[in-house]
Motif scaffolding. Structure first.
Motif, PDB file in Angstrom:
ATOM      1  N   GLY A 130       0.849  -1.186   0.000  1.00  0.00           N
ATOM      2  CA  GLY A 130       0.000   0.000   0.000  1.00  0.00           C
ATOM      3  C   GLY A 130       0.880   1.230   0.000  1.00  0.00           C
ATOM      4  N   HIS A 131       0.432   2.268  -0.681  1.00  0.00           N
ATOM      5  CA  HIS A 131       1.236   3.486  -0.789  1.00  0.00           C
ATOM      6  C   HIS A 131       0.313   4.694  -0.740  1.00  0.00           C
ATOM      7  CE1 HIS A 131       4.648   5.956  -1.827  1.00  0.00           C
ATOM      8  NE2 HIS A 131       4.016   6.450  -2.875  1.00  0.00           N
ATOM      9  N   MET A 132       0.803   5.785  -0.160  1.00  0.00           N
ATOM     10  CA  MET A 132       0.061   7.043  -0.089  1.00  0.00           C
ATOM     11  C   MET A 132       0.921   8.155  -0.661  1.00  0.00           C
ATOM     12  SD  MET A 132      -1.391   9.051   3.260  1.00  0.00           S
ATOM     13  CE  MET A 132      -3.176   8.987   3.171  1.00  0.00           C
ATOM     14  N   PHE A 133       0.281   9.046  -1.414  1.00  0.00           N
ATOM     15  CA  PHE A 133       0.972  10.222  -1.944  1.00  0.00           C
ATOM     16  C   PHE A 133       0.071  11.447  -1.796  1.00  0.00           C
ATOM     17  CE2 PHE A 133      -1.138   8.186  -5.587  1.00  0.00           C
ATOM     18  CZ  PHE A 133      -1.877   9.235  -6.118  1.00  0.00           C
ATOM     19  N   VAL A 134       0.676  12.628  -1.888  1.00  0.00           N
ATOM     20  CA  VAL A 134      -0.056  13.885  -1.880  1.00  0.00           C
ATOM     21  C   VAL A 134      -0.335  14.268  -3.326  1.00  0.00           C
ATOM     22  CG1 VAL A 134       0.027  16.330  -1.237  1.00  0.00           C
ATOM     23  CG2 VAL A 134       1.078  14.617   0.254  1.00  0.00           C
ATOM     24  N   VAL A 135      -1.552  14.722  -3.607  1.00  0.00           N
ATOM     25  CA  VAL A 135      -1.930  15.183  -4.945  1.00  0.00           C
ATOM     26  C   VAL A 135      -1.460  16.628  -5.099  1.00  0.00           C
ATOM     27  CG1 VAL A 135      -3.835  15.637  -6.543  1.00  0.00           C
ATOM     28  CG2 VAL A 135      -3.936  13.645  -5.005  1.00  0.00           C
ATOM     29  N   LYS A 136      -0.471  16.828  -5.980  1.00  0.00           N
ATOM     30  CA  LYS A 136       0.069  18.173  -6.218  1.00  0.00           C
ATOM     31  C   LYS A 136      -0.703  18.894  -7.317  1.00  0.00           C
ATOM     32  CE  LYS A 136       4.269  20.617  -7.532  1.00  0.00           C
ATOM     33  NZ  LYS A 136       5.643  20.486  -7.981  1.00  0.00           N
ATOM     34  N   ASP A 137      -1.099  18.161  -8.359  1.00  0.00           N
ATOM     35  CA  ASP A 137      -1.803  18.772  -9.490  1.00  0.00           C
ATOM     36  C   ASP A 137      -2.647  17.703 -10.175  1.00  0.00           C
ATOM     37  OD1 ASP A 137      -2.613  20.734 -11.237  1.00  0.00           O
ATOM     38  OD2 ASP A 137      -0.712  20.894 -12.299  1.00  0.00           O
ATOM     39  N   ILE A 138      -3.655  18.137 -10.898  1.00  0.00           N
ATOM     40  CA  ILE A 138      -4.555  17.247 -11.637  1.00  0.00           C
ATOM     41  C   ILE A 138      -4.728  17.835 -13.035  1.00  0.00           C
ATOM     42  CG2 ILE A 138      -6.868  16.224 -11.717  1.00  0.00           C
ATOM     43  CD1 ILE A 138      -7.050  17.023  -8.666  1.00  0.00           C
ATOM     44  N   PHE A 139      -4.561  16.994 -14.069  1.00  0.00           N
ATOM     45  CA  PHE A 139      -4.734  17.462 -15.443  1.00  0.00           C
ATOM     46  C   PHE A 139      -4.878  16.269 -16.379  1.00  0.00           C
ATOM     47  CE2 PHE A 139      -0.341  17.072 -14.312  1.00  0.00           C
ATOM     48  CZ  PHE A 139       0.239  16.400 -15.371  1.00  0.00           C
ATOM     49  N   ASN A 140      -5.754  16.362 -17.367  1.00  0.00           N
ATOM     50  CA  ASN A 140      -5.906  15.339 -18.414  1.00  0.00           C
ATOM     51  C   ASN A 140      -5.970  13.918 -17.860  1.00  0.00           C
ATOM     52  OD1 ASN A 140      -5.771  17.396 -20.352  1.00  0.00           O
ATOM     53  ND2 ASN A 140      -3.547  17.244 -20.457  1.00  0.00           N
ATOM     54  N   ASN A 141      -6.779  13.689 -16.840  1.00  0.00           N
ATOM     55  CA  ASN A 141      -6.943  12.368 -16.232  1.00  0.00           C
ATOM     56  C   ASN A 141      -5.641  11.837 -15.619  1.00  0.00           C
ATOM     57  OD1 ASN A 141      -9.033  10.526 -15.585  1.00  0.00           O
ATOM     58  ND2 ASN A 141      -8.124   9.043 -16.964  1.00  0.00           N
ATOM     59  N   LYS A 142      -4.786  12.771 -15.198  1.00  0.00           N
ATOM     60  CA  LYS A 142      -3.530  12.420 -14.552  1.00  0.00           C
ATOM     61  C   LYS A 142      -3.384  13.225 -13.266  1.00  0.00           C
ATOM     62  CE  LYS A 142      -1.380  11.353 -18.887  1.00  0.00           C
ATOM     63  NZ  LYS A 142      -0.422  11.662 -19.904  1.00  0.00           N
ATOM     64  N   VAL A 143      -2.553  12.710 -12.360  1.00  0.00           N
ATOM     65  CA  VAL A 143      -2.216  13.463 -11.155  1.00  0.00           C
ATOM     66  C   VAL A 143      -0.695  13.560 -11.054  1.00  0.00           C
ATOM     67  CG1 VAL A 143      -4.282  12.909  -9.826  1.00  0.00           C
ATOM     68  CG2 VAL A 143      -2.319  11.402  -9.666  1.00  0.00           C
ATOM     69  N   GLU A 144      -0.234  14.709 -10.569  1.00  0.00           N
ATOM     70  CA  GLU A 144       1.175  14.854 -10.218  1.00  0.00           C
ATOM     71  C   GLU A 144       1.267  14.653  -8.721  1.00  0.00           C
ATOM     72  OE1 GLU A 144       4.977  17.893 -10.539  1.00  0.00           O
ATOM     73  OE2 GLU A 144       3.023  18.554 -11.267  1.00  0.00           O
ATOM     74  N   THR A 145       2.217  13.841  -8.295  1.00  0.00           N
ATOM     75  CA  THR A 145       2.328  13.467  -6.893  1.00  0.00           C
ATOM     76  C   THR A 145       3.483  14.181  -6.199  1.00  0.00           C
ATOM     77  OG1 THR A 145       3.924  11.666  -7.184  1.00  0.00           O
ATOM     78  CG2 THR A 145       1.605  11.119  -7.522  1.00  0.00           C
ATOM     79  N   LEU A 146       3.389  14.254  -4.881  1.00  0.00           N
ATOM     80  CA  LEU A 146       4.515  14.518  -3.987  1.00  0.00           C
ATOM     81  C   LEU A 146       4.523  13.313  -3.066  1.00  0.00           C
ATOM     82  CD1 LEU A 146       3.951  18.252  -2.995  1.00  0.00           C
ATOM     83  CD2 LEU A 146       5.729  17.351  -4.494  1.00  0.00           C
ATOM     84  N   GLU A 147       5.636  12.609  -2.977  1.00  0.00           N
ATOM     85  CA  GLU A 147       5.641  11.366  -2.202  1.00  0.00           C
ATOM     86  C   GLU A 147       7.047  11.012  -1.744  1.00  0.00           C
ATOM     87  OE1 GLU A 147       4.320   8.205  -4.854  1.00  0.00           O
ATOM     88  OE2 GLU A 147       5.261   9.269  -6.507  1.00  0.00           O
ATOM     89  N   CYS A 148       7.091  10.204  -0.718  1.00  0.00           N
ATOM     90  CA  CYS A 148       8.355   9.681  -0.221  1.00  0.00           C
ATOM     91  C   CYS A 148       8.244   8.168  -0.093  1.00  0.00           C
ATOM     92  CB  CYS A 148       8.704  10.279   1.133  1.00  0.00           C
ATOM     93  SG  CYS A 148       9.037  12.050   1.066  1.00  0.00           S
ATOM     94  N   ASN A 149       9.354   7.528  -0.301  1.00  0.00           N
ATOM     95  CA  ASN A 149       9.506   6.076  -0.167  1.00  0.00           C
ATOM     96  C   ASN A 149       8.807   5.258  -1.238  1.00  0.00           C
ATOM     97  OD1 ASN A 149      11.363   6.082   1.873  1.00  0.00           O
ATOM     98  ND2 ASN A 149       9.808   6.122   3.461  1.00  0.00           N
ATOM     99  N   TYR A 150       8.358   5.882  -2.344  1.00  0.00           N
ATOM    100  CA  TYR A 150       8.002   5.073  -3.509  1.00  0.00           C
ATOM    101  C   TYR A 150       9.298   4.415  -3.977  1.00  0.00           C
ATOM    102  CZ  TYR A 150       6.920   3.662  -8.233  1.00  0.00           C
ATOM    103  OH  TYR A 150       6.782   2.931  -9.379  1.00  0.00           O
ATOM    104  N   GLU A 151      10.351   5.234  -4.036  1.00  0.00           N
ATOM    105  CA  GLU A 151      11.713   4.721  -4.186  1.00  0.00           C
ATOM    106  C   GLU A 151      12.314   4.806  -2.792  1.00  0.00           C
ATOM    107  OE1 GLU A 151      14.122   6.179  -7.483  1.00  0.00           O
ATOM    108  OE2 GLU A 151      12.327   7.208  -8.177  1.00  0.00           O
ATOM    109  N   LEU A 152      12.744   3.690  -2.267  1.00  0.00           N
ATOM    110  CA  LEU A 152      13.189   3.590  -0.879  1.00  0.00           C
ATOM    111  C   LEU A 152      14.136   4.724  -0.493  1.00  0.00           C
ATOM    112  CD1 LEU A 152      12.957   1.911   1.678  1.00  0.00           C
ATOM    113  CD2 LEU A 152      14.910   0.589   0.904  1.00  0.00           C
TER     114      LEU A 152
END
Length: 93
Positions: free
Chosen positions: A43-65
């Motif tokens: 399971g993973h959680m990220f912050v939604v930074k932006d939304i456009f064209n059915n996409k989201v830009e994330t801010l996240e940590c530890n997706y890459e360890l």
């Protein structure tokens, strides 16, 4: 660690939300400043930074360890497995 980082980024420290894989979505759509939940790993959680064209830009940590980063995710990509969204104030506990 992804949950703690998301809480820090959004100023929600001091509240226990549990591990990302156990957090229940409380929104049917993404909101800038809110959170996304995926089935990646346990399971993973990220912050939604932006939304456009059915996409989201994330801010996240530890997706890459051990790293904090940003990705652009297609909301409907089954490989990512977005399982829901959480409003900016955090999950209902």
């Amino acid at each position: 660690q992804c949950v703690e980082a998301a809480k820090y980024i959004t100023g929600n420290q001091g509240v226990s939300w549990g591990p990302a894989g156990k957090i229940k979505p409380n929104s049917d759509f993404p909101i800038i400043g809110g959170f996304g939940l995926t089935n990646e790993g346990l399971g993973h959680m990220f912050v939604v930074k932006d939304i456009f064209n059915n996409k989201v830009e994330t801010l996240e940590c530890n997706y890459e360890l051990g790293k904090c980063s940003s990705r652009i995710l297609n909301i409907d990509d089954p490989k990512i497995g977005i399982r829901g969204w959480v409003l900016p104030g955090g999950p209902t506990i």
